[in-house]
Design an enzyme around this catalytic site. Structure first.
Site, PDB file in Angstrom:
ATOM      1  CB  CYS A  49      -6.254 -18.402 -38.382  1.00  0.00           C
ATOM      2  SG  CYS A  49      -6.096 -20.070 -39.059  1.00  0.00           S
ATOM      3  CG  HIS A  86      -4.309 -15.728 -41.228  1.00  0.00           C
ATOM      4  ND1 HIS A  86      -3.292 -16.543 -40.798  1.00  0.00           N
ATOM      5  CD2 HIS A  86      -5.325 -16.557 -41.605  1.00  0.00           C
ATOM      6  CE1 HIS A  86      -3.666 -17.804 -40.907  1.00  0.00           C
ATOM      7  NE2 HIS A  86      -4.888 -17.847 -41.392  1.00  0.00           N
ATOM      8  CG  ASN A 132      -3.291 -21.058 -42.583  1.00  0.00           C
ATOM      9  OD1 ASN A 132      -2.866 -20.547 -41.553  1.00  0.00           O
ATOM     10  ND2 ASN A 132      -4.594 -21.122 -42.850  1.00  0.00           N
TER      11      ASN A 132
END
Length: 317
Positions: free
Chosen positions: A108, A244, A274
């Site tokens: 990520c 993020h 996500n």
């Protein structure tokens, strides 16, 4: 920043779709993550396909052609194949026949790592114009029977074109002003995929959610503040946090620690879930399209992912 763009697969998966096969509900997912829907790639779509769509959108936004690029750096944990890199596949797909292309894998945090790498290459004269992409098809590595993780992730891609420009070396310059990268392999077992070359199996994503949450809240604010302090700035100077997009509670807690109100935070997690390395460039592109991000704005991006790997970038749009 010369141009930005993004791409989302056509298939939209609302929370209600999970209710038919898992012991979960729309309310449960929303309350714990802020996610309402996400996009899943079609069977024929690979990560490089998503990346190529986002690349073309960024080139169009910049008024450039593929031949104007010197390099492509693509952040992903879900490349089409073990090798070659997804970046070289994007290079071919957009008709770029010179320069170089490679992948960066920091889960990520991948886009933050890729952006920092691209900036270093520009500063050292190795390239003048670099296309930085975050692209993922996490729907291929989630365990669709796992109630805790399967509802959190989605697919997508975002792209940003960095271009060398002269500046005076101050925080008033446009472009990347500071970055901070970190990792700590002691925590690799709290977020990982249980497959790979060593197991001869793709595997599935596994996560200890409470532990990841604890580290994220602590480390994201810290890395952002470290990057800002390195150029004599603080949260009070920030126009936008573009984090993020993992979990709305992490985003809210990080902003609170930095003293930045939520009306100065770009959030897309509700619509995309996500998307790992794609989430920051996706949010940047959406934020610009919404009219939120404007030239001259000071932006902080921060992310944490498996490894653990985390970091931040301060940039002026």
């Amino acid at each position: 920043m010369r141009g930005v763009g993004h791409y989302l697969p056509d298939r939209i998966v609302p929370n209600s779709e999970f209710e038919t096969r898992l012991d979960t509900s729309d309310e449960w997912i929303r309350s714990r993550s802020g996610i309402e829907r996400r996009h899943f790639a079609a069977d024929h779509e690979n990560t490089s396909d998503l990346g190529a769509h986002a690349a073309r959108a960024a080139l169009a936004d910049a008024g450039l052609e593929a031949a104007d690029l010197d390099a492509i750096i693509l952040a992903t944990s879900t490349a089409d194949l073990t090798f070659p890199s997804a970046a070289t596949m994007v290079q071919d797909a957009i008709g770029m026949q010179s320069g170089f292309a490679f992948d960066v894998q920091a889960v990520c945090a991948g886009f933050v790592y890729a952006l920092t790498t691209a900036n270093a290459m520009i500063l050292t004269g190795q390239a003048r114009r670099i296309l930085v992409i975050g692209a993922e098809t996490f729907s291929r590595i989630i365990d669709h029977e796992d109630r805790a993780t399967s509802v959190l992730f989605g697919d997508g891609a975002g792209a940003l074109i960095l271009e060398a420009q002269d500046g005076d070396g101050s925080a008033a310059d446009r472009g990347i002003l500071a970055s901070d990268l970190n990792s700590d392999g002691r925590y690799r077992d709290i977020l990982y995929v249980d497959g790979g070359v060593g197991t001869r199996d793709t595997g599935f994503l596994r996560m200890q959610g409470k532990e990841v949450f604890r580290h994220a809240v602590e480390k994201l604010a810290e890395t952002a503040e470290t990057a800002l302090a390195s150029i004599g700035l603080s949260g009070a100077d920030v126009d936008w946090i573009v984090p993020h997009q993992a979990n709305i509670r992490i985003i809210q807690a990080t902003a609170k620690r930095m003293g930045v109100p939520m009306d100065r935070v770009i959030t897309t997690v509700q619509d995309h879930g996500n998307t790992s390395a794609a989430s920051i460039p996706l949010a940047l592109s959406v934020g610009k399209a919404r009219g939120q991000i404007k030239q001259g704005d000071l932006i902080v991006t921060e992310a944490i992912g498996g490894g653990l790997a985390w970091g931040s970038v301060v940039l002026r749009w």
